[in-house]
Every structure is written in structure tokens, then in C-alpha cells.
Scaffold this active site. Structure first.
Site, PDB file in Angstrom:
ATOM      1  N   GLY A  69       0.817  -1.201   0.000  1.00  9.94           N
ATOM      2  CA  GLY A  69       0.000   0.000   0.000  1.00  9.94           C
ATOM      3  C   GLY A  69       0.852   1.254   0.000  1.00  9.94           C
ATOM      4  O   GLY A  69       0.515   2.255  -0.651  1.00  9.94           O
ATOM      5  N   THR A  70       1.965   1.220   0.726  1.00 12.18           N
ATOM      6  CA  THR A  70       2.867   2.366   0.749  1.00 12.18           C
ATOM      7  C   THR A  70       3.429   2.635  -0.642  1.00 12.18           C
ATOM      8  O   THR A  70       3.507   3.784  -1.088  1.00 12.18           O
ATOM      9  CB  THR A  70       4.016   2.118   1.746  1.00 12.18           C
ATOM     10  OG1 THR A  70       3.470   2.057   3.076  1.00 12.18           O
ATOM     11  CG2 THR A  70       5.060   3.216   1.682  1.00 12.18           C
ATOM     12  N   GLN A 177      -7.944   1.711   5.112  1.00  9.92           N
ATOM     13  CA  GLN A 177      -8.706   1.284   6.284  1.00  9.92           C
ATOM     14  C   GLN A 177     -10.167   0.970   5.986  1.00  9.92           C
ATOM     15  O   GLN A 177     -10.800   0.245   6.738  1.00  9.92           O
ATOM     16  CB  GLN A 177      -8.625   2.354   7.380  1.00  9.92           C
ATOM     17  CG  GLN A 177      -7.276   2.441   8.073  1.00  9.92           C
ATOM     18  CD  GLN A 177      -6.925   1.170   8.840  1.00  9.92           C
ATOM     19  OE1 GLN A 177      -7.786   0.352   9.168  1.00  9.92           O
ATOM     20  NE2 GLN A 177      -5.642   0.985   9.123  1.00  9.92           N
ATOM     21  N   SER A 194      -4.171  -1.478   0.624  1.00  8.35           N
ATOM     22  CA  SER A 194      -3.184  -2.493   0.998  1.00  8.35           C
ATOM     23  C   SER A 194      -3.879  -3.757   1.473  1.00  8.35           C
ATOM     24  O   SER A 194      -4.755  -3.703   2.347  1.00  8.35           O
ATOM     25  CB  SER A 194      -2.284  -1.947   2.111  1.00  8.35           C
ATOM     26  OG  SER A 194      -1.250  -2.842   2.413  1.00  8.35           O
ATOM     27  N   ALA A 195      -3.492  -4.901   0.913  1.00  8.37           N
ATOM     28  CA  ALA A 195      -4.199  -6.156   1.168  1.00  8.37           C
ATOM     29  C   ALA A 195      -4.124  -6.621   2.611  1.00  8.37           C
ATOM     30  O   ALA A 195      -5.066  -7.224   3.124  1.00  8.37           O
ATOM     31  CB  ALA A 195      -3.654  -7.247   0.246  1.00  8.37           C
ATOM     32  N   HIS A 196      -3.008  -6.359   3.296  1.00  5.27           N
ATOM     33  CA  HIS A 196      -2.898  -6.894   4.653  1.00  5.27           C
ATOM     34  C   HIS A 196      -3.838  -6.193   5.631  1.00  5.27           C
ATOM     35  O   HIS A 196      -4.029  -6.645   6.755  1.00  5.27           O
ATOM     36  CB  HIS A 196      -1.452  -6.829   5.152  1.00  5.27           C
ATOM     37  CG  HIS A 196      -0.976  -5.460   5.504  1.00  5.27           C
ATOM     38  ND1 HIS A 196      -0.437  -4.596   4.589  1.00  5.27           N
ATOM     39  CD2 HIS A 196      -0.948  -4.809   6.690  1.00  5.27           C
ATOM     40  CE1 HIS A 196      -0.090  -3.480   5.177  1.00  5.27           C
ATOM     41  NE2 HIS A 196      -0.399  -3.570   6.459  1.00  5.27           N
ATOM     42  N   CYS A 320       5.051   8.011  23.892  1.00  2.00           N
ATOM     43  CA  CYS A 320       5.796   7.119  24.781  1.00  2.00           C
ATOM     44  C   CYS A 320       6.079   5.764  24.141  1.00  2.00           C
ATOM     45  O   CYS A 320       6.845   4.976  24.671  1.00  2.00           O
ATOM     46  CB  CYS A 320       5.007   6.907  26.072  1.00  2.00           C
ATOM     47  SG  CYS A 320       4.622   8.416  26.948  1.00  2.00           S
TER      48      CYS A 320
END
Length: 460
Positions: A69-70, A177, A194-196, A320
Site C-alpha cells: 500500500g505504501t 482502512q 493495501s491487502a494486509h 511514549c
């Protein structure tokens, strides 16, 4: 062990596993070759493209498979900017885009382009009118996610797309998403996913480019995937990705209702069970399976470890838990509390019992972390006569500066001030957020020899 981090990567869908294994035997050959094995591989690739295009809402010849996807985002932005270079070199993005979009924007800026980050409201949504005002005559491309990765807020894609169309500016939508839930509203010019994120295998991304959009591939290219994704296609993974997308979309209506009810339970119960919590993101226009909340006086990394030890896998946008020690750019843009941030994103199949056990475990985990950090008790001490105090929290990470502020605010009279010295970037976000939650006045930030001085006035 309940896995509550589907927004990062969803578990492999059973349909994806079956399709992957079958395609390993049938789709290993080069689909560009004319022999029998190549033709068989080509048939699989074409069928996967048609299935994915149907889910996306585009023509098969408008869709290319990428390595992630990136990669789809990077290729989409660079190609669209290059294709419209004669128009100008201005790029508009929302302030809460995925890091892949913001990294592309930074790269564009480093090469002499200009970028406008459109602000968001406290829920994380852009105002379409404000976005439209950011479009200029030299705007080559606009980018807007369909829904936020960290807080789940759904963006007004249709409204922004209409404004982009009026301005003659193509709109790239990061749909990673939301694509598993429903098609993205029409009007977009480019789309990445993105498939994952929907239960397909990692290493498969989608890039759709509408016909008529000026697009110039950057870098070396070959004949594969319309020249937009060089290299040999991973056909088994692509087949599995397309099959799982079709499967999750078929299940989406019922599963969204079921998971939405579980998330509603988390949203309503967490503030009751855990004191000093801010649930962030739009309460209505949001993804059904995702909820994010931030806990005062909590080290996010420690809290995530405690929940992991209790058997729950969650994620965080807290500074954090970041190697850079800076707050999440999403939470920062929203102006909400970043410390002790927890993102819960439920995968398909999550049970009511899983959620109830999480709600049983969470209060003790938060209380334990607060106790270790010496956080103040809920009851504030009585006021003392000192008109002002200075708290030195230099060199101390979040949430310590806010904890130290909370400890001493009761030691100044109403109208008195507490000045917190801090060199932690998170303090710039978390101290004003604490003031809003505690109904105290945030006076402002002043320069200091090291870091900054944050001034708070006691109102009650």
C-alpha cells in the site's frame, strides 16, 4: 489471545489462505509468456484484477497491483504530480494522512514543490470548505484518506471530491482502512489500498488511476502493470488478496453491525471504568471496528506491555511508544491528549467475551501503571496560599510533566499559576489537553533556557 490490532494488519482470512495455496500450484509461471503455463497465470491475474476492480469501483484496466500500500501511495502521488507538472507543483494533503502520504509530501517539498497541510477539527475530520480553500491554480494533486488509521474518523471524501472536481484537481484517496467495508464514495481520481489491512497477504497493494488523469510514471518502468509497478507479479499473493477482498466485502454488512456494537460498548464503558480518560475520534462518522482513547498520567509503552501480558494485543499513537519520542502527528493535529494512548481495532470474529474480558483487565492495568509513575489520586488537595509554582520536568518523558502538574495544581489558590518546564515535545500537546479535561486555563507557552515553559492558571 485476543488480537485487537486489525488496523495495523488483519489476520489472514481463510479464503485468502485457500486461494494462496491453490494459486501456488497454478500461478507460478510468467503471465507475459504465451505458453500454456503463462496463459494459465495470465488468466488468474486477469480474474484477480477484475475482482479487485469491482470492489474498488473502477475498470480493470485502471487498476495495478503494487508491492505494498505504501508503494501504491508513493507511486500514485509521484506519478500524478509529474503528469500535471505544467499545471503547477502544489500538493494539498490533510494533516492526519498516513505517514506514506506525508513522506511523499516531504519528498516533493525537498525537490522544490510546495505543500499545504489542511487542518482537522478535534474529531480528526477536515472541513470540506477549508479543504476547498486550500486548492490553488497551481495545485497539481490533492490527497485525502477515506478514514483515519489511528482514530477511525471517516473523512468527507464525496464533498472534497466535488470541490476538487470544480477546481480541476485530481484527488488521491488512501482507502486502506475502509475498502474492506464498502466502496469509496465516487469522485476520486486515484486510489491506493493495501491487502494486509483486510486479511489478504502482506506485499500486495492496489493503485487505481482513472482514465483521463494525467499520470507519468517516475523511475525505471517496464511493461508490467501498465508500467506503474515494475517487476514480476506475485500472482499467488495477488489472487489471495483479491479473493479475500471479495470475501470480506460480502461479510462486511453483518460484521460491521456486530463489531460496531462491541466498539460502542468499549467507547461507553472505558470512561466509566477508568478515571481521566479521553475517547478520541468522531463518535458517529467512524469506522465500526476501531476505537482510540488516551489515559492521563500513563506511559503508553508500559500500558501496552501490561495489556500484552494480560493477553491483549493493541497499539498506540502515544509518543511514549515512539522511537522519536514525539506525539502521533494525528493526535497532535487533533489537539487531543496523546499520553497513554490505546487504539483498539477488532478483527472479524471478535467475540463479546473477548471485549468483556478486555474491559475487566483495562482498569487494573491503567491503575498499576499510574501507581508506578506516582500519579495523583483523583481527589485534589486543598489550596495553599502560594500564588505561583514552578515545576521542573526537564529531561523527563511523558507523562511525567503532566503528572507533576496535576500533583501541585491544588497547591496554588484559584487564580494562581503553575509553570511547567519541559523539553519533551509531547508536553506541548498534553498540557493543554489536561487543562481542557480538568477545566483549568492553559495560559500559553513561553520560551525557556531549555525546552519551554507551559503556564497553567487554576480555575477551580
Amino acid at each position: 489471545m485476543p488480537y485487537f490490532d486489525a488496523a495495523s494488519a488483519a489476520p489472514l482470512h481463510p479464503v485468502a489462505r485457500q486461494a494462496l495455496l491453490a494459486a501456488l500450484d497454478e500461478g507460478w509461471a510468467d503471465p507475459a509468456r504465451l505458453h500454456r503455463e503463462g496463459r494459465r497465470a495470465r488468466l488468474l491475474l486477469d480474474a484477480a484484477r477484475e475482482a479487485a476492480a469491482e470492489a474498488v469501483g473502477c475498470r480493470p484496466d485502471e487498476l495495478s497491483f503494487t508491492s505494498s500500500g505504501t508503494r501504491a501511495v508513493h507511486s500514485g502521488i509521484s506519478g500524478a504530480l509529474a503528469g500535471r507538472r505544467r499545471v503547477g507543483r502544489h500538493l494539498a494533503v490533510s494533516a492526519v494522512e498516513h505517514s506514506s502520504v506525508l513522506h511523499s509530501a516531504a519528498d516533493h517539498e525537498s525537490r522544490g514543490g510546495t505543500v499545504t497541510e489542511v487542518p482537522v477539527d478535534r474529531s480528526g475530520a477536515v472541513d470540506p470548505a477549508v479543504y476547498g480553500a486550500a486548492l490553488r491554480e497551481d495545485t497539481a494533486l490533492a490527497c485525502l484518506q477515506s478514514a483515519n488509521h489511528e482514530v477511525g474518523t471517516v473523512q468527507p471524501v464525496a464533498e472534497v471530491a466535488g470541490l476538487c472536481r470544480e477546481a480541476g484537481v485530481p484527488l488521491l484517496v488512501d482507502a486502506a482502512q475502509s475498502l474492506a467495508l464498502e466502496p469509496v464514495p465516487g469522485g476520486w481520481s486515484l486510489l491506493a489500498a493495501s491487502a494486509h489491512k483486510w486479511g489478504g497477504p502482506a506485499g500486495v497493494g492496489l493503485l487505481a488511476v482513472r482514465k483521463g488523469v494525467r499520470f507519468a510514471v517516475q523511475g525505471p518502468a517496464d511493461e508490467r502493470e501498465s508500467g506503474r509497478a515494475a517487476g514480476f507479479e506475485d500472482i499467488p499473493a495477488i489472487v489471495a488478496a483479491a479473493a479475500s477482498l471479495r470475501a470480506v466485502r460480502a461479510e462486511a454488512a453483518a460484521e460491521s453491525v456486530r463489531l460496531g456494537a462491541l466498539v460502542d460498548r468499549i467507547r461507553s464503558r472505558v470512561p466509566v471504568l477508568v478515571p481521566d480518560v479521553e475517547v478520541v475520534g468522531d463518535p458517529v462518522r467512524r469506522l465500526p471496528h476501531l476505537v482510540t482513547f488516551s489515559c492521563l498520567y500513563v506511559d503508553g509503552e508500559t500500558l501496552l506491555h501490561e495489556l500484552d501480558r494480560a493477553g491483549f494485543s493493541v497499539s498506540s499513537g502515544s509518543s511514549c511508544t515512539s522511537s522519536t519520542l514525539t506525539p502521533s502527528h494525528v493526535l497532535k493535529a487533533m489537539g487531543v491528549l496523546s499520553e497513554g494512548n490505546v487504539r483498539v481495532s477488532l478483527p472479524a470474529g471478535t467475540t463479546e467475551e473477548d471485549v468483556d474480558r478486555f474491559l475487566d483487565v483495562l482498569p487494573g492495568a491503567v491503575a498499576g501503571v499510574r501507581e508506578k509513575l506516582g500519579a495523583p489520586a483523583p481527589a485534589a488537595p486543598a489550596a495553599a496560599p502560594a500564588a505561583s509554582l514552578v515545576v521542573d520536568a526537564l529531561g523527563r518523558r511523558c507523562p511525567i510533566p503532566v503528572i507533576e502538574l496535576a500533583k501541585v495544581i491544588g497547591e496554588v489558590p484559584v487564580g494562581g499559576t503553575v509553570t511547567v518546564l519541559s523539553d519533551d515535545e509531547a508536553a506541548r500537546l498534553d498540557i493543554p489537553a489536561w487543562c481542557a479535561m480538568r477545566e483549568q486555563e492553559y495560559v500559553g507557552e513561553e520560551p525557556a533556557d531549555r525546552g519551554s515553559a507551559y503556564v497553567v492558571r487554576r480555575l477551580s
